[in-house]
Design an enzyme around this catalytic site. Structure first.
Site, PDB file in Angstrom:
ATOM      1  N   SER A  12      44.003  93.285   6.754  1.00 55.56           N
ATOM      2  CA  SER A  12      43.880  92.681   5.426  1.00 55.56           C
ATOM      3  C   SER A  12      42.694  93.322   4.718  1.00 55.56           C
ATOM      4  CB  SER A  12      43.731  91.168   5.581  1.00 55.56           C
ATOM      5  OG  SER A  12      43.651  90.553   4.335  1.00 55.56           O
ATOM      6  N   HIS A  39      48.119  92.774   4.078  1.00 52.03           N
ATOM      7  CA  HIS A  39      48.021  91.918   2.892  1.00 52.03           C
ATOM      8  C   HIS A  39      47.711  92.795   1.687  1.00 52.03           C
ATOM      9  CE1 HIS A  39      46.673  88.428   5.716  1.00 52.03           C
ATOM     10  NE2 HIS A  39      47.975  88.637   5.758  1.00 52.03           N
ATOM     11  N   ASP A 132      45.292  85.151   9.701  1.00 54.48           N
ATOM     12  CA  ASP A 132      46.670  85.603   9.881  1.00 54.48           C
ATOM     13  C   ASP A 132      46.656  86.780  10.860  1.00 54.48           C
ATOM     14  OD1 ASP A 132      49.403  85.845   9.498  1.00 54.48           O
ATOM     15  OD2 ASP A 132      49.213  87.069   7.681  1.00 54.48           O
TER      16      ASP A 132
END
Lengths: 186, 268
Positions: A12, A39, A132
């Site tokens: 991310s 992401h 995540d």
């Protein structure tokens, strides 16, 4: 010859420039598919694959639904879709609810890869600003896949690698150069 | 009880057939449902048998109902510029939104048609498996989401038109309401595409089937595509989701134009 069938990578915040560096370092005859879930910022939905292609010797593909995963290519989860790998080695996409405010969700991609490739999978978690991916990497470890977490000390944002380390023990904790060397030795 | 056995039994009991959905995401949603209800597959089935509301809730949770206003703005800009500007006004043009969920795609489309003063010459049908989302669609009342307004503004900026969001929506704090002149146009209808043979009474000029078939396996995709194909006029357009393509062996029946698929006349 490697026993692995695929590599899956999640990242991310901070992972975009890192991925560019890693892709530039991966050798051109790399044999496995690389499944990539990153992401993205909501207002930057396009252009990522194009930027990666400039650096990467392997083709960068934003897969269509039901597209088959082939060796020697990078499959980037498309913006605003979750990406799953089915048992038959094809891609399924989904627009369902976000996970950790994110779509694509790294957990979803990693967990589906764990089910599809089991012990023949390498899973890697890179820098990132939320949790995540932690559960997904644990699923890979539970299926006896090989797991790597980026050394938090080298991560631009260390929340994601630390979250993974909090729920599981990876096979290796590596600096980016170590991850590149590991992949090139597969 | 196994995942597949559950799906078979659920179909027999309710008529809702999820057997040919993509395994990976369906399996994960079912695990989530089991957690949330604290029931195993047997438990879910016994309650579904006696509790209609619970059954609807399960169907709602199995299906994916996320949608946004003007999802993928460039697709809408393309539709407007390439196709809608040249639709004749003296005949009725029929639109069918399949898997319309809470209706945001339907209203996105109607906004573009209204900008071309076409609301009087269109027939709009929107269908979904799930009756509760259709109630929301009919009412046209939503929780405000900034992404909707961003997409809206992006579409009209790229079309070079100055159109205000409040031309089509009334906003009161977090509630967003579609204006009545739009909600009056479409007909929303519950429809089970998988198990009904002749689901649609008339042929259409435009079919929206975006991010619906991603939940189906290839076998079901082909079955649905054939049925949809039969309900399209020659030369009608099919609009798929941005990351979707025609299932294998259907591509000869359409001419692909970017994200749009134009139906070929059948060559026998």
């Amino acid at each position: 010859m490697s026993d692995y069938k695929a590599v899956v990578i999640g990242g991310s915040a901070g992972s975009f420039s890192l991925m560019l560096k890693m892709l530039a370092g991966i050798k051109s005859d790399f044999k496995l598919p690389i499944i990539l879930c990153m992401h993205r910022l909501k207002h930057v939905r396009s252009g990522i694959a194009e930027s990666m292609q400039i650096k990467s010797k392997l083709p960068i593909i934003e897969p269509m639904d039901k597209q088959r995963i082939e060796p020697g290519a990078v499959y980037l989860a498309p913006a605003n879709y979750h990406m799953f790998i089915e048992l038959d080695g094809t891609v399924s996409l989904s627009t369902e609810e976000m996970n950790f405010f994110c779509r694509p969700s790294i957990d979803y991609t990693l967990s589906s890869c764990a089910a599809a490739y089991r012990e023949k999978l390498v899973g890697i978690i890179l820098t990132g600003a939320n949790a995540d991916g932690a559960k997904g990497l644990k699923d890979i470890a539970d299926k006896k896949g090989y797991t790597i977490v980026q050394d938090p000390a080298t991560a631009e944002v260390d929340t994601m690698p630390k979250s993974a380390l909090a729920v599981m023990t990876p096979n290796e904790v590596l600096k980016p150069e170590g991850i590149i060397a590991f992949l090139n030795n597969l | 009880m196994e995942f597949k056995a559950f799906l078979d039994e659920f179909k027999n009991q309710t008529g809702f057939d999820f057997c040919d959905y993509s395994d990976e995401s369906l399996n994960r949603r079912l695990i989530k449902i089991q957690k949330e209800t604290s029931l195993d597959y047997e438990g879910i089935l016994s309650r579904v048998a006696v509790d209609e509301k619970f059954k609807q809730k399960i169907v709602e949770d199995i299906t994916v109902n996320t949608t946004e206003l003007f999802r993928d703005p460039d697709v809408w800009v393309g539709l407007y510029k390439k196709l809608y500007c040249s639709i004749p006004r003296n005949v009725t043009t029929a639109f069918w939104h399949i898997g319309c969920s809470i209706g945001l795609e339907v209203y996105s489309n109607l906004i573009l048609l209204n900008e071309l003063n076409m609301l009087d010459s269109v027939r709009v049908m929107a269908t979904d498996l799930n009756s509760s989302v259709l109630e929301t669609a009919k009412a046209g009342v939503y929780v405000y989401n900034k992404q909707f307004e961003d997409n809206f503004n992006k579409v009209f900026m790229e079309l070079g038109k100055n159109v205000r969001f409040d031309k089509y929506f009334d906003r009161d704090k977090d509630t967003l309401k579609v204006k009545p002149f739009l909600t009056a146009v479409p007909k929303f209808k519950q429809q089970n595409l998988v198990s009904e043979d002749a689901p649609f009474p008339f042929k259409t000029d435009f079919v929206f089937l975006r991010n619906v078939m991603i939940y189906f396996n290839n076998k079901l995709q082909v079955k649905i595509m054939k049925m949809v194909y039969d309900k399209m006029y020659d030369g009608a357009y099919l609009i798929l989701g941005k990351q979707e393509r025609l299932p294998l062996n259907m591509s000869g029946r359409f001419e692909a134009i970017a994200n749009l698929y134009r139906k070929n006349a059948l060559n026998l």
